[in-house]
Design a protein around this motif. Sequence first.
Motif, PDB file in Angstrom:
ATOM      1  N   SER A  45       0.837  -1.202   0.000  1.00  0.00           N
ATOM      2  CA  SER A  45       0.000   0.000   0.000  1.00  0.00           C
ATOM      3  C   SER A  45       0.872   1.252   0.000  1.00  0.00           C
ATOM      4  CB  SER A  45      -0.922   0.013   1.219  1.00  0.00           C
ATOM      5  OG  SER A  45      -1.852  -1.038   1.148  1.00  0.00           O
ATOM      6  N   LEU A  46       1.956   1.206   0.761  1.00  0.00           N
ATOM      7  CA  LEU A  46       2.886   2.332   0.820  1.00  0.00           C
ATOM      8  C   LEU A  46       3.495   2.617  -0.556  1.00  0.00           C
ATOM      9  CD1 LEU A  46       4.632   4.408   2.410  1.00  0.00           C
ATOM     10  CD2 LEU A  46       6.243   2.533   2.799  1.00  0.00           C
ATOM     11  N   LEU A  47       3.905   1.589  -1.257  1.00  0.00           N
ATOM     12  CA  LEU A  47       4.496   1.779  -2.584  1.00  0.00           C
ATOM     13  C   LEU A  47       3.495   2.409  -3.551  1.00  0.00           C
ATOM     14  CD1 LEU A  47       6.548  -1.518  -2.878  1.00  0.00           C
ATOM     15  CD2 LEU A  47       7.437   0.792  -2.583  1.00  0.00           C
ATOM     16  N   ARG A  48       2.251   1.970  -3.503  1.00  0.00           N
ATOM     17  CA  ARG A  48       1.221   2.572  -4.371  1.00  0.00           C
ATOM     18  C   ARG A  48       0.989   4.027  -3.980  1.00  0.00           C
ATOM     19  NH1 ARG A  48      -0.958  -2.292  -3.334  1.00  0.00           N
ATOM     20  NH2 ARG A  48      -2.488  -1.468  -1.864  1.00  0.00           N
ATOM     21  N   GLN A  49       0.993   4.296  -2.681  1.00  0.00           N
ATOM     22  CA  GLN A  49       0.787   5.663  -2.200  1.00  0.00           C
ATOM     23  C   GLN A  49       1.917   6.584  -2.665  1.00  0.00           C
ATOM     24  OE1 GLN A  49       1.067   6.063   2.051  1.00  0.00           O
ATOM     25  NE2 GLN A  49       0.055   8.047   2.068  1.00  0.00           N
ATOM     26  N   CYS A  50       3.151   6.131  -2.588  1.00  0.00           N
ATOM     27  CA  CYS A  50       4.297   6.938  -3.010  1.00  0.00           C
ATOM     28  C   CYS A  50       4.240   7.236  -4.506  1.00  0.00           C
ATOM     29  CB  CYS A  50       5.612   6.243  -2.652  1.00  0.00           C
ATOM     30  SG  CYS A  50       5.922   6.179  -0.877  1.00  0.00           S
ATOM     31  N   SER A  51       3.844   6.259  -5.276  1.00  0.00           N
ATOM     32  CA  SER A  51       3.703   6.449  -6.713  1.00  0.00           C
ATOM     33  C   SER A  51       2.603   7.470  -7.016  1.00  0.00           C
ATOM     34  CB  SER A  51       3.399   5.106  -7.376  1.00  0.00           C
ATOM     35  OG  SER A  51       3.367   5.233  -8.756  1.00  0.00           O
ATOM     36  N   ALA A  52       1.492   7.375  -6.316  1.00  0.00           N
ATOM     37  CA  ALA A  52       0.386   8.322  -6.499  1.00  0.00           C
ATOM     38  C   ALA A  52       0.797   9.731  -6.070  1.00  0.00           C
ATOM     39  CB  ALA A  52      -0.841   7.860  -5.714  1.00  0.00           C
ATOM     40  N   GLU A  53       1.569   9.844  -4.983  1.00  0.00           N
ATOM     41  CA  GLU A  53       2.053  11.155  -4.536  1.00  0.00           C
ATOM     42  C   GLU A  53       2.933  11.798  -5.596  1.00  0.00           C
ATOM     43  OE1 GLU A  53       4.067  10.925  -0.739  1.00  0.00           O
ATOM     44  OE2 GLU A  53       2.348   9.946   0.191  1.00  0.00           O
ATOM     45  N   ALA A  54       3.801  11.009  -6.187  1.00  0.00           N
ATOM     46  CA  ALA A  54       4.689  11.539  -7.227  1.00  0.00           C
ATOM     47  C   ALA A  54       3.874  12.060  -8.405  1.00  0.00           C
ATOM     48  CB  ALA A  54       5.667  10.455  -7.684  1.00  0.00           C
ATOM     49  N   GLN A  55       2.841  11.341  -8.790  1.00  0.00           N
ATOM     50  CA  GLN A  55       1.989  11.780  -9.896  1.00  0.00           C
ATOM     51  C   GLN A  55       1.240  13.055  -9.521  1.00  0.00           C
ATOM     52  OE1 GLN A  55       2.060  10.495 -12.984  1.00  0.00           O
ATOM     53  NE2 GLN A  55       0.757  12.191 -13.553  1.00  0.00           N
ATOM     54  N   ALA A  56       0.750  13.134  -8.288  1.00  0.00           N
ATOM     55  CA  ALA A  56       0.025  14.322  -7.844  1.00  0.00           C
ATOM     56  C   ALA A  56       0.935  15.558  -7.826  1.00  0.00           C
ATOM     57  CB  ALA A  56      -0.571  14.087  -6.459  1.00  0.00           C
ATOM     58  N   ILE A  57       2.194  15.372  -7.473  1.00  0.00           N
ATOM     59  CA  ILE A  57       3.142  16.488  -7.470  1.00  0.00           C
ATOM     60  C   ILE A  57       3.302  17.029  -8.884  1.00  0.00           C
ATOM     61  CG2 ILE A  57       5.553  17.152  -7.059  1.00  0.00           C
ATOM     62  CD1 ILE A  57       5.522  14.905  -4.837  1.00  0.00           C
ATOM     63  N   LEU A  58       3.381  16.142  -9.855  1.00  0.00           N
ATOM     64  CA  LEU A  58       3.496  16.564 -11.252  1.00  0.00           C
ATOM     65  C   LEU A  58       2.254  17.323 -11.722  1.00  0.00           C
ATOM     66  CD1 LEU A  58       5.106  13.496 -13.049  1.00  0.00           C
ATOM     67  CD2 LEU A  58       6.123  15.751 -12.700  1.00  0.00           C
ATOM     68  N   GLU A  59       1.108  16.956 -11.194  1.00  0.00           N
ATOM     69  CA  GLU A  59      -0.146  17.569 -11.627  1.00  0.00           C
ATOM     70  C   GLU A  59      -0.457  18.875 -10.917  1.00  0.00           C
ATOM     71  OE1 GLU A  59      -2.922  14.371 -11.084  1.00  0.00           O
ATOM     72  OE2 GLU A  59      -2.075  13.224 -12.748  1.00  0.00           O
ATOM     73  N   THR A  60       0.299  19.216  -9.878  1.00  0.00           N
ATOM     74  CA  THR A  60       0.067  20.461  -9.153  1.00  0.00           C
ATOM     75  C   THR A  60       0.579  21.627  -9.987  1.00  0.00           C
ATOM     76  OG1 THR A  60       0.346  19.312  -7.047  1.00  0.00           O
ATOM     77  CG2 THR A  60       0.528  21.710  -7.007  1.00  0.00           C
ATOM     78  N   PRO A  61      -0.296  22.590 -10.298  1.00  0.00           N
ATOM     79  CA  PRO A  61       0.150  23.713 -11.127  1.00  0.00           C
ATOM     80  C   PRO A  61       1.069  24.659 -10.362  1.00  0.00           C
ATOM     81  CG  PRO A  61      -2.140  24.012 -10.474  1.00  0.00           C
ATOM     82  CD  PRO A  61      -1.702  22.667  -9.953  1.00  0.00           C
ATOM     83  N   PHE A  62       1.903  25.359 -11.124  1.00  0.00           N
ATOM     84  CA  PHE A  62       2.781  26.377 -10.559  1.00  0.00           C
ATOM     85  C   PHE A  62       1.902  27.552 -10.163  1.00  0.00           C
ATOM     86  CE2 PHE A  62       5.658  30.091 -11.444  1.00  0.00           C
ATOM     87  CZ  PHE A  62       6.469  29.902 -10.343  1.00  0.00           C
ATOM     88  N   ALA A  63       1.989  27.979  -8.898  1.00  0.00           N
ATOM     89  CA  ALA A  63       1.058  28.967  -8.371  1.00  0.00           C
ATOM     90  C   ALA A  63       1.587  30.395  -8.342  1.00  0.00           C
ATOM     91  CB  ALA A  63       0.647  28.556  -6.960  1.00  0.00           C
ATOM     92  N   ALA A  64       2.831  30.616  -8.681  1.00  0.00           N
ATOM     93  CA  ALA A  64       3.386  31.967  -8.595  1.00  0.00           C
ATOM     94  C   ALA A  64       2.935  32.816  -9.773  1.00  0.00           C
ATOM     95  CB  ALA A  64       4.906  31.910  -8.548  1.00  0.00           C
ATOM     96  N   ASN A  65       3.124  34.130  -9.644  1.00  0.00           N
ATOM     97  CA  ASN A  65       2.801  35.066 -10.706  1.00  0.00           C
ATOM     98  C   ASN A  65       3.624  34.708 -11.934  1.00  0.00           C
ATOM     99  OD1 ASN A  65       2.334  37.202 -12.395  1.00  0.00           O
ATOM    100  ND2 ASN A  65       3.055  38.772 -10.986  1.00  0.00           N
ATOM    101  N   SER A  66       2.963  34.471 -13.046  1.00  0.00           N
ATOM    102  CA  SER A  66       3.677  34.041 -14.242  1.00  0.00           C
ATOM    103  C   SER A  66       3.913  35.181 -15.225  1.00  0.00           C
ATOM    104  CB  SER A  66       2.931  32.893 -14.918  1.00  0.00           C
ATOM    105  OG  SER A  66       1.634  33.325 -15.276  1.00  0.00           O
ATOM    106  N   GLY A  67       3.750  36.409 -14.784  1.00  0.00           N
ATOM    107  CA  GLY A  67       3.979  37.544 -15.666  1.00  0.00           C
ATOM    108  C   GLY A  67       5.421  37.600 -16.138  1.00  0.00           C
TER     109      GLY A  67
END
Length: 178
Positions: A45-67
Amino acid sequence: MSDGLNDARAIRIAEIMTDFRNLQYYLSQLRATPTAEEYYLEGYSLLRQCSAEAQAILETPFAANSGAPGGDPEREKQQLRAIVTDAAVRRFQCQRAYLRAHAGLRWMNSRNSILRGQKPNASHLSALQAADSTLRMELLAISDAHVENTLRTQDASQGKWLAEDPSLAQIQQCLMSR
């Protein structure tokens, strides 16, 4: 007025992102093939969770001002600082997932070594419980401070510029705001 460190900031971003990419690659390569009976065991379960966390990190958008900085060195400085912080937070998250996944892989290898291809039975019970206990102890040792220390130690040993890396408190604050 700009402080003349924008090139150093840009290099630091590249260094952090290289580490991040390497951690992401490692986490994407996690492969465990538990049987149906083993699927929900703690280590798998831990291995699946770590893999899912890595994918979620990739999907998190960059939140800073992009000007676009538009050639203004001071604006570039602020944008680069924001990118350093975002990259450092993502790398921190991946390092934590990596350390946890590595503990899960050690558990899996220990379990396989104990069972040697056999189905679990009463003769394996104490050894399997010890492996489970070792996994739990390893996971408890992977605190945020430990994760941050592993990254700082690695960076410092390689002589990297760390002057504007976010502190652990800043990283935790960013994570809580996401």
